[in-house]
Design a protein around this motif. Structure first.
Motif, PDB file in Angstrom:
ATOM      1  N   LEU A 118     -66.438  75.039  14.349  1.00 46.51           N
ATOM      2  CA  LEU A 118     -65.548  75.324  15.479  1.00 46.51           C
ATOM      3  C   LEU A 118     -64.440  76.271  15.045  1.00 46.51           C
ATOM      4  O   LEU A 118     -64.072  77.198  15.789  1.00 46.51           O
ATOM      5  N   GLY A 119     -63.920  76.078  13.835  1.00 43.28           N
ATOM      6  CA  GLY A 119     -62.909  76.997  13.315  1.00 43.28           C
ATOM      7  C   GLY A 119     -63.434  78.407  13.205  1.00 43.28           C
ATOM      8  O   GLY A 119     -62.713  79.379  13.463  1.00 43.28           O
ATOM      9  N   GLY A 120     -64.699  78.554  12.817  1.00 43.90           N
ATOM     10  CA  GLY A 120     -65.302  79.873  12.731  1.00 43.90           C
ATOM     11  C   GLY A 120     -65.397  80.549  14.086  1.00 43.90           C
ATOM     12  O   GLY A 120     -65.063  81.735  14.234  1.00 43.90           O
ATOM     13  N   TRP A 121     -65.840  79.807  15.096  1.00 42.08           N
ATOM     14  CA  TRP A 121     -65.922  80.362  16.453  1.00 42.08           C
ATOM     15  C   TRP A 121     -64.533  80.744  16.970  1.00 42.08           C
ATOM     16  O   TRP A 121     -64.326  81.852  17.482  1.00 42.08           O
ATOM     17  N   LEU A 122     -63.586  79.827  16.849  1.00 46.55           N
ATOM     18  CA  LEU A 122     -62.234  80.106  17.336  1.00 46.55           C
ATOM     19  C   LEU A 122     -61.598  81.259  16.575  1.00 46.55           C
ATOM     20  O   LEU A 122     -60.935  82.123  17.160  1.00 46.55           O
ATOM     21  N   GLY A 123     -61.794  81.273  15.254  1.00 45.31           N
ATOM     22  CA  GLY A 123     -61.225  82.347  14.443  1.00 45.31           C
ATOM     23  C   GLY A 123     -61.822  83.697  14.788  1.00 45.31           C
ATOM     24  O   GLY A 123     -61.109  84.709  14.822  1.00 45.31           O
ATOM     25  N   ARG A 124     -63.117  83.713  15.027  1.00 49.15           N
ATOM     26  CA  ARG A 124     -63.769  84.978  15.390  1.00 49.15           C
ATOM     27  C   ARG A 124     -63.229  85.506  16.720  1.00 49.15           C
ATOM     28  O   ARG A 124     -62.912  86.689  16.856  1.00 49.15           O
ATOM     29  N   ILE A 125     -63.117  84.639  17.693  1.00 49.51           N
ATOM     30  CA  ILE A 125     -62.656  85.069  19.012  1.00 49.51           C
ATOM     31  C   ILE A 125     -61.194  85.474  18.964  1.00 49.51           C
ATOM     32  O   ILE A 125     -60.796  86.518  19.517  1.00 49.51           O
ATOM     33  N   ALA A 126     -60.365  84.683  18.291  1.00 49.84           N
ATOM     34  CA  ALA A 126     -58.938  85.011  18.207  1.00 49.84           C
ATOM     35  C   ALA A 126     -58.711  86.315  17.445  1.00 49.84           C
ATOM     36  O   ALA A 126     -57.920  87.168  17.872  1.00 49.84           O
ATOM     37  N   GLY A 127     -59.391  86.495  16.314  1.00 48.78           N
ATOM     38  CA  GLY A 127     -59.240  87.723  15.543  1.00 48.78           C
ATOM     39  C   GLY A 127     -59.710  88.945  16.307  1.00 48.78           C
ATOM     40  O   GLY A 127     -59.092  90.015  16.239  1.00 48.78           O
ATOM     41  N   ASN A 128     -60.791  88.772  17.056  1.00 50.52           N
ATOM     42  CA  ASN A 128     -61.290  89.864  17.883  1.00 50.52           C
ATOM     43  C   ASN A 128     -60.268  90.265  18.951  1.00 50.52           C
ATOM     44  O   ASN A 128     -59.995  91.458  19.158  1.00 50.52           O
ATOM     45  N   MET A 129     -59.678  89.278  19.598  1.00 49.70           N
ATOM     46  CA  MET A 129     -58.727  89.575  20.671  1.00 49.70           C
ATOM     47  C   MET A 129     -57.420  90.134  20.135  1.00 49.70           C
ATOM     48  O   MET A 129     -56.775  90.952  20.790  1.00 49.70           O
ATOM     49  N   LEU A 130     -57.042  89.724  18.935  1.00 49.83           N
ATOM     50  CA  LEU A 130     -55.840  90.295  18.321  1.00 49.83           C
ATOM     51  C   LEU A 130     -56.028  91.793  18.086  1.00 49.83           C
ATOM     52  O   LEU A 130     -55.107  92.593  18.326  1.00 49.83           O
ATOM     53  N   GLY A 131     -57.203  92.185  17.632  1.00 46.87           N
ATOM     54  CA  GLY A 131     -57.435  93.585  17.308  1.00 46.87           C
ATOM     55  C   GLY A 131     -57.888  94.456  18.458  1.00 46.87           C
ATOM     56  O   GLY A 131     -57.828  95.685  18.361  1.00 46.87           O
ATOM     57  N   LYS A 132     -58.307  93.858  19.553  1.00 47.86           N
ATOM     58  CA  LYS A 132     -58.928  94.641  20.619  1.00 47.86           C
ATOM     59  C   LYS A 132     -58.004  95.684  21.258  1.00 47.86           C
ATOM     60  O   LYS A 132     -58.442  96.817  21.503  1.00 47.86           O
ATOM     61  N   PRO A 133     -56.738  95.390  21.531  1.00 47.01           N
ATOM     62  CA  PRO A 133     -55.910  96.422  22.182  1.00 47.01           C
ATOM     63  C   PRO A 133     -55.743  97.695  21.359  1.00 47.01           C
ATOM     64  O   PRO A 133     -55.457  98.751  21.915  1.00 47.01           O
ATOM     65  N   VAL A 134     -55.912  97.604  20.042  1.00 43.29           N
ATOM     66  CA  VAL A 134     -55.690  98.764  19.175  1.00 43.29           C
ATOM     67  C   VAL A 134     -56.984  99.207  18.486  1.00 43.29           C
ATOM     68  O   VAL A 134     -56.969  99.800  17.417  1.00 43.29           O
TER      69      VAL A 134
END
Length: 358
Positions: free
Chosen positions: A17-33
């Protein structure tokens, strides 16, 4: 005495679950830039200073009025900046994790590369694929079979696409980086060759190793074991660890890596491997620091943030991820994969955990 290779600390399910959440959160952090030729490290940090967001400890803030000429965020920014997030936004970095899960549920761990391609055609819209994946998709529709799907009229064979597809093979192979790399290779050769394939094998092995490794450094070393030592990809990862070991500051280390591999372009697997490795090492085991440094490292920011977030999430487990990253996701994921839009993140993790224990 605990047998070697047995997961320690958080349960395997919590790490998945940490892997899924981390992947989604990291993706969204970087997406605007996400546009490495425009959003350089310098521009990203200038944006963070203007918005008062250094040190970066949360999702990116929205742009202040009158700054759009200097800071042109991606159009999706309204769905993935702090205060505006209600569930994840749709992105291929998450779509491929979902598609990989569906692949394993449908065909099992003995899946073939041809079955990967068939599932793309059935479940993934063509216009939601990019670079090497779009070239392979087009080749599939023309009747080509692997490995020609990766090599015919495809100038993106060593770009980052296969790397972003690899996490699910690590999540379902906890503590077994060799198996994870083998599964990722079978997926990757549909669209990639050379360093593009090595990148996928490394990412899958890195995630798998994170279940039992003491820290990110140990996982990085374990993941390199199955990659040809003379490959440009392996050399880039080892160069990054050498700079870290020598005490070179994070920013100076990335300057050096850029001088050595920056000409390959911002979506190529090799320079992005350096950014991911640096984020994991200089993050020193802290989830927030890891994804913040990785995204601030530039290049393919959303893909790099997703991979680093996945590894960091597995290392610490879901329960240890700070809530500012997970609560806005509201346990929901947007996806272009047919039949999966709006799925609960917890459900995806549960399904992944069942495969991991099979």
């Amino acid at each position: 005495m605990t047998p070697p290779g047995t997961p320690q600390g958080p349960t395997t399910a919590d790490r998945i679950l940490g892997g899924w959440l981390g992947r989604i959160a990291g993706n969204m952090l970087g997406k605007p830039v996400e546009r490495g030729d425009y959003w350089t490290r310098d521009r990203i940090d200038r944006y963070l200073r203007v918005t008062g967001a250094l040190p970066l400890t949360d999702y990116l803030p929205e742009p202040p009025p009158g700054t759009s000429a200097e800071f042109e965020l991606r159009p999706e920014w309204r769905e993935c900046v702090r205060g505006r997030i209600h569930g994840s936004c749709r992105d291929d970095d998450v779509d491929y994790a979902i598609l990989g899960l569906h692949l394993l549920e449908t065909h099992g761990f003995a899946f073939t590369t041809e079955q990967v391609g068939e599932l793309w055609l059935l479940r993934m819209p063509y216009l939601q694929t990019f670079t090497a994946e779009r070239a392979a998709y087009r080749n599939l529709t023309a009747g080509l079979k692997p490995p020609l799907t990766a090599t015919y009229d495809n100038p993106y064979q060593e770009w980052i696409g296969a790397l972003i597809r690899a996490d699910v093979f690590g999540w379902t192979s906890p503590g077994d980086p060799v198996r994870a790399a083998s599964l990722a290779r079978r997926d990757a050769v549909l669209s990639h060759t050379g360093n593009g394939v090595y990148a996928a094998m490394w990412a899958a092995a890195l995630v798998a190793a994170a279940f039992t490794a003491a820290d990110a450094r140990e996982a990085i070393e374990a993941a390199l074991a199955g990659i040809p030592a003379s490959s440009r990809f392996a050399r880039a990862v080892r160069r990054t660890t050498a700079l870290y070991d020598a005490g070179v500051p994070w920013s100076a280390a990335l300057d050096e890596l850029d001088r050595e591999a920056g000409r390959l372009g911002w979506i190529h697997a090799v320079p992005n491997a350096g950014v991911i490795t640096a984020g994991l090492l200089y993050g020193e085991g802290d989830f927030t620091s890891t994804i913040a440094l990785t995204v601030r490292g530039g290049l393919d920011t959303d893909s790099n943030g997703a991979t680093a977030g996945s590894v960091a999430g597995v290392l610490c487990g879901a329960a240890a991820i700070p809530p500012q990253w997970t609560h806005p996701l509201e346990d929901r994921v947007r996806s272009a994969v047919f039949g999966f839009d709006g799925t609960r993140i917890g459900e995806l993790a549960d399904r992944t955990a069942r495969l991991a224990s099979a």
